[in-house]
Write a protein that holds these residues in place. Structure first.
Motif, PDB file in Angstrom:
ATOM      1  N   LEU A 141       0.828  -1.207   0.000  1.00  0.00           N
ATOM      2  CA  LEU A 141       0.000   0.000   0.000  1.00  0.00           C
ATOM      3  C   LEU A 141       0.860   1.254   0.000  1.00  0.00           C
ATOM      4  O   LEU A 141       0.562   2.234  -0.690  1.00  0.00           O
ATOM      5  CB  LEU A 141      -0.928   0.003   1.218  1.00  0.00           C
ATOM      6  N   SER A 142       1.931   1.230   0.765  1.00  0.00           N
ATOM      7  CA  SER A 142       2.832   2.377   0.826  1.00  0.00           C
ATOM      8  C   SER A 142       3.561   2.590  -0.493  1.00  0.00           C
ATOM      9  O   SER A 142       3.766   3.725  -0.931  1.00  0.00           O
ATOM     10  CB  SER A 142       3.845   2.175   1.953  1.00  0.00           C
ATOM     11  N   GLY A 197       0.186   2.119  -3.635  1.00  0.00           N
ATOM     12  CA  GLY A 197      -1.145   2.684  -3.457  1.00  0.00           C
ATOM     13  C   GLY A 197      -2.212   1.604  -3.399  1.00  0.00           C
ATOM     14  O   GLY A 197      -1.958   0.420  -3.652  1.00  0.00           O
ATOM     15  N   ARG A 198      -3.438   2.038  -3.077  1.00  0.00           N
ATOM     16  CA  ARG A 198      -4.533   1.071  -2.921  1.00  0.00           C
ATOM     17  C   ARG A 198      -4.893   0.402  -4.247  1.00  0.00           C
ATOM     18  O   ARG A 198      -5.093  -0.813  -4.301  1.00  0.00           O
ATOM     19  CB  ARG A 198      -5.750   1.782  -2.333  1.00  0.00           C
ATOM     20  N   ARG A 209      -8.325  -3.480   3.837  1.00  0.00           N
ATOM     21  CA  ARG A 209      -8.457  -2.334   2.925  1.00  0.00           C
ATOM     22  C   ARG A 209      -8.178  -2.730   1.477  1.00  0.00           C
ATOM     23  O   ARG A 209      -8.662  -2.080   0.555  1.00  0.00           O
ATOM     24  CB  ARG A 209      -7.494  -1.214   3.332  1.00  0.00           C
ATOM     25  N   SER A 210      -7.395  -3.778   1.304  1.00  0.00           N
ATOM     26  CA  SER A 210      -6.999  -4.180  -0.053  1.00  0.00           C
ATOM     27  C   SER A 210      -7.932  -5.204  -0.662  1.00  0.00           C
ATOM     28  O   SER A 210      -7.680  -5.697  -1.762  1.00  0.00           O
ATOM     29  CB  SER A 210      -5.566  -4.735  -0.017  1.00  0.00           C
ATOM     30  N   THR A 243      -2.054  -2.004  -5.260  1.00  0.00           N
ATOM     31  CA  THR A 243      -2.043  -3.166  -4.371  1.00  0.00           C
ATOM     32  C   THR A 243      -3.172  -4.119  -4.707  1.00  0.00           C
ATOM     33  O   THR A 243      -2.984  -5.340  -4.762  1.00  0.00           O
ATOM     34  CB  THR A 243      -2.147  -2.713  -2.905  1.00  0.00           C
ATOM     35  N   LYS A 244      -4.364  -3.568  -4.950  1.00  0.00           N
ATOM     36  CA  LYS A 244      -5.489  -4.425  -5.329  1.00  0.00           C
ATOM     37  C   LYS A 244      -5.204  -5.159  -6.640  1.00  0.00           C
ATOM     38  O   LYS A 244      -5.544  -6.339  -6.792  1.00  0.00           O
ATOM     39  CB  LYS A 244      -6.770  -3.599  -5.461  1.00  0.00           C
ATOM     40  N   ALA A 260      -4.503  -3.640   6.716  1.00  0.00           N
ATOM     41  CA  ALA A 260      -4.092  -3.403   5.329  1.00  0.00           C
ATOM     42  C   ALA A 260      -4.698  -4.459   4.404  1.00  0.00           C
ATOM     43  O   ALA A 260      -5.120  -4.157   3.279  1.00  0.00           O
ATOM     44  CB  ALA A 260      -2.562  -3.412   5.226  1.00  0.00           C
TER      45      ALA A 260
END
Length: 421
Positions: free
Chosen positions: A82-83, A86-87, A144-145, A90-91, A141
């Motif tokens: 994620l860092s 980004g989202r 969120r992903s 990462t997805k 995390a």
């Protein structure tokens, strides 16, 4: 105790003759491991003529020493992804692994391959309260992903743990049985496999085709060349400096039946330890790996196997183990945490390298990428894994810290142990 892989026992593969004359193909693949074979399977379905050159024998390289996890949990933590990416990025990364698992499952069903494929959970477990606290940001995390994950604050029976994150809908399989079932399908598709045939040079000067030359002096002319060997063919400098070779060690241990839930497990050490549980009729089998270190670090393998056995005995509570086999295998780590898949300079010369500890899913991702490129399509995850991407300082810094910590807590610790004796 046998120094051989669990996967090679009792799974005979057919043998193939070496290349004996010059030949022509649409696509020439270097390497008959799982990446090369899956790539050939997907590409040949469109009617293209595919030739595979293997310097040894089928699946004699990294494929037969894998632990064959099929998981979206890769060696770079989700919170770091994620860092770094980004989202959305990462997805995309996690979704590409989910699609890879789906693809392998689809091939298993289509070709009716009996390879012990099974959906299961991936358990990331904490050994103590501090590790459980450290697991919380990673669990959040994961949520969120878009991963299907739950946090459980209680021990796993017979495992030194106080809680765990359970990532659902992952999988595992027997890689050599999968390959044994895939080879007849390749034969039906007209794929030619040549063993004991090492490609040594690539001539790119011809206007309409590429020419691979073998150590025997023979030639394969093709429109596309795919490097599916573990080390990139020709070691292009732009790829060479984006990866590093590591070694991982594995034990096959027999334990009492029903002690652990079938699935994939990994702890929170750095370097981390990982295992999978294989149920048997009278007892179960644990395939337990870890003690990773840079290949160039001079460590006696016996030190690593001893340390690995010690950690296995500490991890399993009131569960005696009997070691049956042991082996080691290569792990090609990318400098920024993601593999290198696609063309480098010549758009018709494709590479796959730096699969880290996720070779099985990355093999499927690479195979899909190569199929799309040969068919003139842009792969969905092309920009994420492209070989010519610039390495971001943030990515390099994050992974440098990670690899440094791995050395101090893993290989370095074993070196110091050796010096103390």
């Amino acid at each position: 105790m046998k120094n051989e892989s669990f996967w090679t026992a009792g799974v005979p593969l057919p043998s193939y003759s070496p290349l004996e004359k010059n030949t022509v193909a649409d696509v020439a693949i270097i390497g008959a491991g799982i990446t090369g074979l899956m790539s050939a399977y997907l590409i040949a379905q469109s009617g293209r003529r595919v030739v595979i050159l293997e310097k040894g024998t089928v699946a004699s390289g990294a494929t037969h020493v894998t632990t064959a996890f099929l998981t979206q949990i890769i060696d770079t933590d989700v919170i770091d992804l994620l860092s770094l990416y980004g989202r959305k990025g990462t997805k995309s990364i996690l979704n590409s692994h989910a699609e890879a698992i789906d693809l392998i499952e689809e091939i298993v069903k289509t070709e009716k391959i009996d390879c012990d494929f099974k959906r299961c959970s991936n358990y990331v477990y904490a050994a103590d309260d501090k590790e459980l606290q450290d697991l919380m940001p990673e669990y959040e995390a994961m949520q969120r992903s878009g991963l299907r994950v739950s946090l459980v604050r209680k021990p796993i029976p017979h495992l030194k743990s106080v809680g765990y994150a359970e990532v659902m809908d992952q999988a595992k399989f027997h890689p050599m049985k999968f390959i044994a079932g895939l080879l007849p399908a390749l034969d039906k598709l007209g794929v030619s496999i040549f063993e004991e045939t090492e490609a040594i040079t690539l001539d790119e000067e011809h206007p309409n085709h590429l020419v691979l030359k073998t150590v025997q002096g023979l030639e394969v002319s093709a429109n596309w060349v795919i490097s599916a060997a573990y080390q990139p063919f020709g070691q292009p400098l732009g790829i060479f400096f984006k990866k590093g070779m590591y070694v991982s060690y594995v034990l096959e241990a027999e334990i009492k039946k029903g002690a652990l839930e079938e699935g994939i497990y990994e702890d929170m050490d750095n370097p981390y330890h990982y295992f999978r549980l294989e149920p048997g009729e009278k007892s179960d089998t644990v395939i337990f790996g870890g003690e990773d270190h840079r290949e160039e670090v001079p460590i006696d393998p016996e030190k690593n196997f001893t340390a690995l056995r010690k950690h296995l005995d500490e991890a399993l509570i009131e569960t005696p183990t009997t070691i049956r086999r042991r082996w080691s295998g290569p792990i090609l780590e990318p400098s920024d945490g993601l593999p290198l898949i696609g063309p480098y300079k010549n758009p018709n010369v494709l590479y796959a390298a730096g699969f880290s500890g996720n070779g099985m899913t990355y093999a499927a991702i690479a195979a899909t990428t190569f199929k799309d490129l040969v068919e003139g399509k842009k792969p969905q995850s092309y920009d994420l894994y492209r070989t010519d991407r610039a390495l971001k300082l943030k990515s390099l810094y994050r992974k440098a810290i990670d690899y440094g910590e791995e050395f101090i807590r893993g290989a370095g610790r074993n070196i110091w142990r050796r010096k103390d004796k």
